[in-house]
Design a protein around this motif. Structure first.
Motif, PDB file in Angstrom:
ATOM      1  N   GLU A  32      15.847  10.933  55.219  1.00  0.00           N
ATOM      2  CA  GLU A  32      15.498  12.303  54.826  1.00  0.00           C
ATOM      3  C   GLU A  32      14.582  12.064  53.629  1.00  0.00           C
ATOM      4  OE1 GLU A  32      14.902  16.678  54.518  1.00  0.00           O
ATOM      5  OE2 GLU A  32      15.100  15.291  56.013  1.00  0.00           O
ATOM      6  N   LEU A  33      14.994  11.217  52.687  1.00  0.00           N
ATOM      7  CA  LEU A  33      14.231  10.898  51.508  1.00  0.00           C
ATOM      8  C   LEU A  33      12.793  10.441  52.078  1.00  0.00           C
ATOM      9  CD1 LEU A  33      17.138   9.383  49.299  1.00  0.00           C
ATOM     10  CD2 LEU A  33      15.960  11.658  48.992  1.00  0.00           C
ATOM     11  N   ALA A  34      12.621   9.569  52.768  1.00  0.00           N
ATOM     12  CA  ALA A  34      11.277   8.924  53.269  1.00  0.00           C
ATOM     13  C   ALA A  34      10.696  10.196  53.938  1.00  0.00           C
ATOM     14  CB  ALA A  34      11.677   7.963  54.169  1.00  0.00           C
ATOM     15  N   ARG A  35      11.274  11.055  54.562  1.00  0.00           N
ATOM     16  CA  ARG A  35      10.550  12.054  55.120  1.00  0.00           C
ATOM     17  C   ARG A  35       9.999  13.019  53.907  1.00  0.00           C
ATOM     18  NH1 ARG A  35      10.610  17.086  55.593  1.00  0.00           N
ATOM     19  NH2 ARG A  35      12.453  17.530  54.719  1.00  0.00           N
ATOM     20  N   ILE A  36      10.726  13.352  53.211  1.00  0.00           N
ATOM     21  CA  ILE A  36      10.366  14.125  51.911  1.00  0.00           C
ATOM     22  C   ILE A  36       9.064  13.483  51.272  1.00  0.00           C
ATOM     23  CG2 ILE A  36      10.822  14.986  49.378  1.00  0.00           C
ATOM     24  CD1 ILE A  36      13.816  15.351  50.579  1.00  0.00           C
ATOM     25  N   CYS A  37       9.044  12.162  51.112  1.00  0.00           N
ATOM     26  CA  CYS A  37       8.092  11.461  50.450  1.00  0.00           C
ATOM     27  C   CYS A  37       6.817  11.745  51.419  1.00  0.00           C
ATOM     28  CB  CYS A  37       8.387   9.909  50.367  1.00  0.00           C
ATOM     29  SG  CYS A  37       9.539   9.622  49.157  1.00  0.00           S
ATOM     30  N   VAL A  38       6.792  11.477  52.709  1.00  0.00           N
ATOM     31  CA  VAL A  38       5.875  11.447  53.726  1.00  0.00           C
ATOM     32  C   VAL A  38       5.281  13.092  53.427  1.00  0.00           C
ATOM     33  CG1 VAL A  38       4.858  11.478  55.957  1.00  0.00           C
ATOM     34  CG2 VAL A  38       6.455   9.673  54.955  1.00  0.00           C
TER      35      VAL A  38
ATOM     36  N   ARG B  47       6.084   6.339  46.946  1.00  0.00           N
ATOM     37  CA  ARG B  47       7.141   5.450  46.708  1.00  0.00           C
ATOM     38  C   ARG B  47       8.607   5.963  47.077  1.00  0.00           C
ATOM     39  NH1 ARG B  47       5.177   1.973  41.643  1.00  0.00           N
ATOM     40  NH2 ARG B  47       3.523   0.797  42.496  1.00  0.00           N
ATOM     41  N   LEU B  48       9.422   5.376  47.485  1.00  0.00           N
ATOM     42  CA  LEU B  48      10.638   5.657  47.527  1.00  0.00           C
ATOM     43  C   LEU B  48      11.506   4.247  46.873  1.00  0.00           C
ATOM     44  CD1 LEU B  48      13.600   7.025  48.031  1.00  0.00           C
ATOM     45  CD2 LEU B  48      13.293   6.500  50.441  1.00  0.00           C
ATOM     46  N   GLU B  49      12.057   4.521  45.646  1.00  0.00           N
ATOM     47  CA  GLU B  49      12.580   3.412  44.943  1.00  0.00           C
ATOM     48  C   GLU B  49      14.131   3.604  44.540  1.00  0.00           C
ATOM     49  OE1 GLU B  49       8.986   1.550  42.464  1.00  0.00           O
ATOM     50  OE2 GLU B  49       9.921   3.170  41.479  1.00  0.00           O
ATOM     51  N   TRP B  50      14.767   2.496  44.366  1.00  0.00           N
ATOM     52  CA  TRP B  50      16.148   2.489  43.900  1.00  0.00           C
ATOM     53  C   TRP B  50      16.523   1.072  43.316  1.00  0.00           C
ATOM     54  CZ3 TRP B  50      14.543   2.696  48.798  1.00  0.00           C
ATOM     55  CH2 TRP B  50      14.931   1.759  49.693  1.00  0.00           C
ATOM     56  N   SER B  51      17.878   1.183  42.731  1.00  0.00           N
ATOM     57  CA  SER B  51      18.219  -0.045  42.313  1.00  0.00           C
ATOM     58  C   SER B  51      19.678  -0.446  42.979  1.00  0.00           C
ATOM     59  CB  SER B  51      18.624  -0.161  40.680  1.00  0.00           C
ATOM     60  OG  SER B  51      17.278  -0.030  40.046  1.00  0.00           O
TER      61      SER B  51
END
Length: 160
Positions: free
Chosen positions: A103-109, A115-119
């Motif tokens: 879902e986060l990647a879909r929002i990015c697209v 970018r979708l980044e995290w630690s």
């Protein structure tokens, strides 16, 4: 099922943040209050956004993702920084983590974010393996993961 968090989700998000902090061996550092979370998510100028993963049969929240927009000066567009992703231990392996990231990647697209980044903690090998299986790559100096370009489009595109 993934849905946008609502104000009524704040207590369960707060509880899961504390569960996550305990898992990460840092419970004393988890000082955020429910009121602070409410204000950050639903105040006059929301700074953080949330998603809830629900159990497919009970509808009970089993996980969450909290994120905010960042900006890449190199790419000239916004991205998403995933502050926290957590799935309760009893629900792990059921696809909830992947669904939250999808879902986060879909929002990015959808929004043209690049970018979708995290630690992730260096010792969290199960999560590191999972993230790599999605096409994320570690940033060697920072241990930050990133989905971009083809991997981001594949995870967040129509071909899920």
């Amino acid at each position: 099922m993934i849905r946008t968090a609502t104000a009524t989700d704040v207590p369960v998000i707060h509880a899961m943040i504390r569960e996550l902090a305990e898992y990460e061996r840092a419970l004393p550092e988890a000082k955020a209050t429910e009121q602070q979370l409410h204000d950050a998510l639903f105040g006059e100028h929301p700074a953080v956004f949330g998603l809830i993963a629900e159990d497919d049969t009970t509808g009970e929240p089993v996980g969450f993702a909290l994120w905010f927009r960042n900006f890449s000066t190199w790419r000239g567009v916004h991205g998403i920084y995933l502050e926290d992703l957590y799935v309760r231990p009893s629900s792990r392996g059921g696809g909830h983590g992947r669904a939250l990231l999808t879902e986060l990647a879909r929002i990015c697209v959808e929004r043209g974010y690049s970018r979708l980044e995290w630690s992730v903690l260096d010792w969290n090998e199960p999560s590191i393996g999972f993230y790599k299986s999605l096409g994320a790559v570690p940033m060697d100096e920072w241990t930050v993961f990133r989905l971009t370009d083809g991997a981001l489009a594949e995870l967040g595109g129509d071909g899920r």
